[in-house]
Design an enzyme around this catalytic site. Sequence first.
Site, mmCIF file in Angstrom:
data_model
loop_
_atom_site.group_PDB
_atom_site.id
_atom_site.type_symbol
_atom_site.label_atom_id
_atom_site.label_comp_id
_atom_site.label_asym_id
_atom_site.label_seq_id
_atom_site.Cartn_x
_atom_site.Cartn_y
_atom_site.Cartn_z
ATOM 1 C CB ALA A 129 -0.915 0.009 1.221
ATOM 2 C CB ALA A 130 1.671 3.850 -2.086
ATOM 3 C CB ALA A 131 -0.654 6.178 2.785
ATOM 4 C CB SER A 132 -0.500 11.254 1.957
ATOM 5 O OG SER A 132 -1.005 11.055 3.265
ATOM 6 C CG LEU A 133 1.483 10.934 6.422
ATOM 7 C CD1 LEU A 133 1.182 10.851 7.910
ATOM 8 C CD2 LEU A 133 2.008 12.315 6.057
ATOM 9 C CB VAL A 136 2.973 -0.989 4.009
ATOM 10 C CG1 VAL A 136 3.259 -2.275 4.771
ATOM 11 C CG2 VAL A 136 2.475 0.096 4.965
ATOM 12 C CE LYS A 150 2.572 4.005 8.233
ATOM 13 N NZ LYS A 150 1.521 4.193 9.262
ATOM 14 C CG ASP A 285 -7.909 6.205 10.608
ATOM 15 O OD1 ASP A 285 -9.071 6.452 10.229
ATOM 16 O OD2 ASP A 285 -6.927 6.212 9.844
#
Length: 551
Positions: A129-133, A136, A150, A285
Site C-alpha cells: 500500500a502507498a499512502a501520503s505519509l 508498506v 512501513k 482510525d
Amino acid sequence: MALPSLQPRRLGRYRDLALILFKYGRSDLLSRAGLEEILADDLPAAESETAAPQELAHDLERLGPTFIKLGQLLSTRSDLLPDAYLGALARLQDEVAPIPFADVERTLREELGVRLSKAFKHFDHVPLAAASLGQVHRAVLRDGRSVAVKVQRPGVRLQAADDLEVLEHVAGLAERVSATAARYEITRLVREFRATLLRELDYRIEAENLRTLGRNLADFTRIVVPQPVADYSTSRVVTMDYVAGTKVTALSPVAHGELRVADLADVLFAGYLRQIFVDGFFHADPHPGNLLVTPDGRLAMLDLGMVAHLTPRFQDLLLQLLNAIAEGRGDEAAKHALRLGEPRLELRADEFERRMRDLIAGQRDVSVSQLATGRLMLQMTRLAAETGLRLPAEAMMLGKTLLNLDEIARRLDPDFRPQAAFRRHVEDMVQRRVVGAMKPETAWSGLLELKDLAQQLPRRTNQILERLAEGDVPVRVEGLDQMAFMSACQKIANRITLGLLLAALIVGAALALRVETDFRVLGYPGIAMILFLVAACGALGLIYTILFRDQ
C-alpha cells in the site's frame, strides 16, 4: 490591529488556500460554519457543481499529505461542516503513487544503518500500500519472520512543517476578521492538528501504540494486533508482524458463513468498549482498510498512527452519557453532555436539553442498519456547537471512530444492535474500572493525597477557626426557596430558645437544691427534682425531634 504580513517563500501555498476559499466561498461549506464573513462581499457565488463536496476531497488530495490529513480531521467536526462535506471527507482517499524503490532503500539504509540485503532475507519491491505519509512493503527477516515494513516518504516532514505554518498563519488572519472564526477558535484547531500530525510522523510513537494496544487486548483471542520489531523500527521506519487478511468490505458471502464473521461485530464492539472505558486509549482510525479478517476468522487492527487518550473523568461521564443514550433517557443524556462540555457565554442549556431529548427519543434497541451510533454522537456535537456548548476534541474524534465502527458492524452483521451490546457489556466495564481503581499505583496515589491532607489539616482548621472568631466567614446563597429558608431559620431560632430554657431549668434546679423544704422527692428538695424532670423530658423530646423528625 494590523494584520501580519505574508511570508514570501510560501506564496504558492497561500495562493492554493486562496483558490480554495474562492471556489467554496459562497457554497454552504463556509456559510454552514458561519465563516463567509472572512471573504470580500463582492466575491462571486460558487457554482453548485464546482463546489460539490466530493470536489473538495479531490482538491485536498491534490494539495498533498498535510491537507489530506486536515480533511480527515475536519470530517470529525460536525459542528463546523455540513453533512455532505463530512461524508465526502470521511471517504477521503489516502492513497497516492508509490515512491521509487531507490528512495525506500536509501531511507532504510539511513535509518537501520545497514544495507537492505543485510537486514532482510527478502524484501518485496512492490509495496502492499502507498499512502501520503509512507508506504508498506512485505519482507522476511533473517530469522524467517514475515513482517510488514512501513517506510516514510522522503521530505514529507519538511513539507508538513511548511504547510502547518501556513495554516496557522491563515487561521490567525481568519480570527482577526471573523468573529465566528474566533468563537470556534480556529487557531486552536490548527494547533491540535499540528500535534496530531507530528505524532503520526514519528513512527516510534506508532510502534509504542502497537505494543500498548496489544497488551490491552491480550484477553481478546479473536483480535490480532501486529507487534513491532524493536531493532528494525525508528522514527521513519516501523517494522511489524505481517498479518494476512481480507478487508471487511471485500468479504464474500461464503466467507461470512465459514469464518463466523457476524460474531466479530460483537467482538469488535466489546474490544472498543474496553479500549474506551477501561484503558482510556483507543485506535481512532478504524476504517475498513485498517481492519482485516484473517483466514482463521480473527480481526486484525492495523495502522495505529492515530490514537486517542481519555482521562478518567471523561471516561466516567462518557460511560454515563452512552448508558443514558442506550436506555433512551434523553434528559439524563443531556445533563451528562453538559457536564462533559465547557459552556460558552451564549450557552442555551434548556434548548440543548430539549433537542437532545428529541434526538434520542425512539432510538432504543434498533439495529445498526437503522441507527448509526457514531452519527448520533456527531449530531450531538453539532447540537452542542449550535447551543453554545464546547465539547472536548476527544468527543468529536470518538464520534468519528464510532461512525466507522457502525459501517464495519453493518458489513459484518446488519442485525447487530449496538445499544443492546452496550448494556450487555456495561457491567463488565464497570467492574474493571472499579478493579482498576484499586491497583497498587492508584492506592499509593491515594495514600500520598491522604498524607498531604493530614499535613495541611491543622493549618487549614486553624485558619477556619480564626476566621470564625473574627466573623470573617462569607455566606453564599444561590437559588434558595424563600419560604423554606425562613421556615428553617424559625426552626433554628426555636431550637436555640428551647435549649436556653432547658439550661435555665437545670441551673434553677441546681440552685433549688440548696433551699431547705419539707417537700422532698427521693430525699432531695421537691422543687429542684421537678425542675430536673421537666428539663430532662424537654431534652429527650428535643433529641427525638432532631434524630427522627428533622430532614
